[in-house]
Design an enzyme around this catalytic site. Structure first.
Site, PDB file in Angstrom:
ATOM      1  N   GLU A 130       0.561  -1.165   0.093  1.00  0.00           N
ATOM      2  CA  GLU A 130       0.098  -0.091  -0.078  1.00  0.00           C
ATOM      3  C   GLU A 130       0.961   1.242   0.094  1.00  0.00           C
ATOM      4  O   GLU A 130       0.621   2.329  -0.545  1.00  0.00           O
ATOM      5  CB  GLU A 130      -0.956  -0.069   1.271  1.00  0.00           C
ATOM      6  CG  GLU A 130      -1.899   1.209   1.493  1.00  0.00           C
ATOM      7  CD  GLU A 130      -2.709   1.240   0.221  1.00  0.00           C
ATOM      8  OE1 GLU A 130      -3.612   0.554   0.126  1.00  0.00           O
ATOM      9  OE2 GLU A 130      -2.758   2.303  -0.624  1.00  0.00           O
ATOM     10  N   LYS A 206       5.365   4.119  -9.943  1.00  0.00           N
ATOM     11  CA  LYS A 206       3.955   4.115  -9.356  1.00  0.00           C
ATOM     12  C   LYS A 206       3.029   3.718 -10.295  1.00  0.00           C
ATOM     13  O   LYS A 206       2.033   2.978 -10.094  1.00  0.00           O
ATOM     14  CB  LYS A 206       3.826   5.360  -8.546  1.00  0.00           C
ATOM     15  CG  LYS A 206       4.708   5.664  -7.422  1.00  0.00           C
ATOM     16  CD  LYS A 206       5.088   6.885  -6.932  1.00  0.00           C
ATOM     17  CE  LYS A 206       5.889   7.049  -5.670  1.00  0.00           C
ATOM     18  NZ  LYS A 206       6.093   8.509  -5.438  1.00  0.00           N
ATOM     19  N   GLY A 303       6.683  10.738   3.182  1.00  0.00           N
ATOM     20  CA  GLY A 303       6.772  11.072   4.742  1.00  0.00           C
ATOM     21  C   GLY A 303       6.717  10.084   5.564  1.00  0.00           C
ATOM     22  O   GLY A 303       6.075   8.898   5.492  1.00  0.00           O
TER      23      GLY A 303
HETATM   24  N1  HSE Z   1      10.741  10.981  -4.137  1.00  0.00           N
HETATM   25  C1  HSE Z   1       9.327  10.401  -3.887  1.00  0.00           C
HETATM   26  C2  HSE Z   1       8.404  11.566  -4.146  1.00  0.00           C
HETATM   27  C3  HSE Z   1       8.984  10.090  -2.483  1.00  0.00           C
HETATM   28  O1  HSE Z   1       8.699  12.779  -4.400  1.00  0.00           O
HETATM   29  O2  HSE Z   1       6.980  11.388  -4.390  1.00  0.00           O
HETATM   30  C4  HSE Z   1       7.790   9.379  -2.282  1.00  0.00           C
HETATM   31  O3  HSE Z   1       7.646   8.123  -2.931  1.00  0.00           O
END
Ligand code: HSE
Length: 432
Positions: A130, A206, A303
Site C-alpha cells: 500500500e 508508481k 514522509g
Molecule cells: N521521491 C518520492 C516523491 C517520495 O517525491 O514522491 C515518495 O515516493
C-alpha cells in the site's frame, strides 16, 4: 485473549522507524480496533548507534537480517530498506520462509513484481505494498476493494511529490527549477538520486503498480513512455498560466478495450480541474470507474508518518487473514502475475499539444510554422509570440493545437526544427 502477531522490520531508516514508532506507541489502539496484538519482535539495521527517537525496549535489535528472516515466530516482515538489492533477496527469502511481507518499495514492485508475486503465491503467503504509491493515501486498497465492482476507464495521478513541489513553486512563486529542486531535497521528499523524481522514473514506477492493479495483469515498466520535467522553464509555466492551465507531471492510464494507454509526462491541466489544485508535495489520483464515475484520492504522498500509516494498514489486513486462517489470500487474485497487460503504442494516440520554441523575429515565420502543421493535418488553437525575451533577435513563440495524432506531430516537428530561423529545441508538452 487477543491473538498476538509477531512482526519483524528490515531497515530502520525514516520509514522503518515510523512503522516501529506506531507499533510501539499505538499498540493499545490497534488492539482495541482489531482485537489483535501486534508485537514488534525484532528489528534489523546495520546502524544501532543513531538515536531514532524511539524506545526499542522489549524489541530484539540486531544487525543480522537472518535473525528476523529465519525466526519461526515471526509471521509478518516489513521491508523498509528500499532500493533493489539487498531488499529483493531478503523479500524473496522471507516469502520462501512462508512469511508475509509488507513493503513500500515501489521500484522493486514495479520492476520485479512478477517474480515476487509468483514467489508469494508458490509459498502461500502474500506481499502487500500500500505504501508504495501515494504515501498515506489508501489508493491501492481502494482499487482492490473499495472499487472492486468497477471496470476502470481511466486513472490520472500526480504521484511524485518532488516534481509537484518544483512545478508548484515555479507556478506560484516564480522560482526557477534548480532552486525549487534544492528546496524539495532539503524538505526530504526527493529520492536519494533525485534524477528519478525529475525524470519521471519514480512516477512511472508508481504508474506501473496502479495500472497493473486496474488492469488485473502485469504492466511492463520498461514499455511506458516517460518524459520528466527538466525541460520546463518558468517561461513555460507562465505561458501555461496565460492560456489558463497549470503544468503538472501526470501519470496517465486509459483503457481502450483490452489495451492500455500508459504515459508519464508533464501535462497542461485546465486551472479549473481538481487535479490543478493539487499543490506542493501532495499527491492525488483521479480514478474513473464505469459504475462509480469520477473519484479523487488526495493526500500526502511521502514522509515518515503517512508512509507508516499505509504500512500499518497492510499489517492489519494480513493479520485479519492470519486470525481467520483463510487459506488462499484474497489479494493474490487482484492481479494475475502470469498475465501481461497490452500497451497501446504512443504513435496510435492523439493529443492536444503545447509547442514552445525560440525563433528569429522575421516576416513570414509564423506562417511557415502554421503551414507545416497544416500540411500534417494539425490545427492551431492559440498562439502567443512575445516581442522580446531578453535574447537579442530571438523571440519565444508558443502554440496550442487541437487534437492531433502523435505521429503527425513527430513528423511536423522534424520539419519545423530544420528551419534555420528556429534557434532552440522545440518543447512539446501535452494537454489534459
Ligand atoms: N521521491 C518520492 C516523491 C517520495 O517525491 O514522491 C515518495 O515516493
Amino acid at each position: 485473549m487477543a491473538k498476538e502477531i509477531n512482526l519483524g522490520i528490515l531497515g530502520l531508516g525514516t520509514v522503518g522507524t515510523g512503522v516501529a514508532k506506531v507499533l510501539l506507541e499505538e499498540g493499545d489502539l490497534l488492539t482495541k480496533r482489531t482485537g489483535m496484538r501486534f508485537r514488534l519482535k525484532s528489528a534489523a539495521d546495520l546502524d544501532w548507534n543513531r538515536d531514532r527517537g524511539v524506545d526499542f525496549a522489549g524489541v530484539h535489535t540486531t544487525t543480522d537480517v537472518n535473525e528476523v528472516l529465519n525466526d519461526p515466530e515471526i509471521e509478518i516482515i516489513v521491508e523498509t530498506i528500499g532500493g533493489y538489492e539487498p531488499a529483493f533477496t531478503y523479500i524473496m527469502q522471507a516469502l520462501a520462509n512462508h512469511k508475509h511481507v509488507v513493503t513500500a518499495n515501489k521500484a522493486l514492485i514495479a520492476t520485479k513484481g512478477t517474480e515476487l508475486f509468483l514467489q508469494a503465491k508458490k509459498n502461500g503467503v502474500d506481499l502487500l505494498f500500500e505504501a508504495s504509491v501515494g504515501g498515506g493515501i489508501p489508493i491501492i486498497k481502494s482499487l482492490r476493494e473499495g472499487l472492486i465492482a468497477n471496470k476502470f476507464l481511466s486513472l490520472y495521478g500526480i504521484i511524485n511529490g518532488t516534481s509537484n513541489y518544483i512545478l508548484t513553486k515555479m507556478h506560484q512563486d516564480e522560482v526557477d527549477f534548480g532552486q525549487a529542486l534544492r528546496e524539495a531535497q532539503m524538505k526530504g521528499f526527493a529520492e536519494a538520486d533525485s534524477t528519478l523524481d525529475v525524470s519521471g522514473g519514480d512516477a512511472a514506477h508508481k504508474l506501473t503498480i496502479l495500472a497493473s492493479l486496474a488492469a488485473g495483469a502485469m504492466v511492463d515498466f520498461d514499455s511506458i513512455p516517460v518524459e520528466g520535467i527538466t525541460s520546463i522553464t518558468t517561461l513555460d509555466v507562465d505561458f501555461a498560466k496565460r492560456f489558463g492551465y497549470v503544468i503538472k507531471l501526470l501519470a496517465i492510464c486509459r483503457f481502450f478495450g483490452t489495451e492500455l494507454d500508459l504515459r508519464v509526462h508533464p501535462t497542461l491541466i485546465p486551472k479549473e480541474h481538481l487535479l490543478a489544485a493539487v499543490n506542493n508535495e501532495l499527491n492525488a489520483v483521479f480514478v474513473t470507474g464505469n459504475y462509480v464515475g469520477d473519484t479523487m484520492f488526495y493526500g500526502p504522498g511521502a514522509g515518515q508518518c503517512p508512509t507508516a500509516s499505509a504500512i500499518i494498514s497492510d499489517i492489519v489486513d494480513l493479520s485479519k487473514d492470519l486470525l481467520l486462517k483463510n487459506g488462499e489470500r484474497f489479494s493474490n487474485r487482484t492481479v494475475n502475475p502470469e498475465e501481461k497487460a497490452t500497451l497501446l503504442p504512443l504513435d496510435k494516440i492523439s493529443n492536444r499539444f503545447y509547442l514552445r520554441m525560440f525563433t528569429l523575429d522575421k516576416p513570414g515565420i509564423l506562417s511557415c510554422i502554421a503551414g507545416v502543421l497544416g500540411n500534417h493535418g494539425i490545427s492551431i488553437s492559440s498562439v502567443i509570440q512575445l516581442e522580446t525575451h531578453g535574447q537579442k533577435d530571438v523571440v519565444p513563440i508558443v502554440l496550442l493545437t487541437h487534437k492531433a495524432p502523435e505521429k503527425a506531430m513527430d513528423n511536423a516537428l522534424t520539419e519545423i526544427a530544420a528551419f534555420d530561423f528556429v534557434r532552440s529545441d522545440i518543447l512539446r508538452l501535452r494537454l489534459f
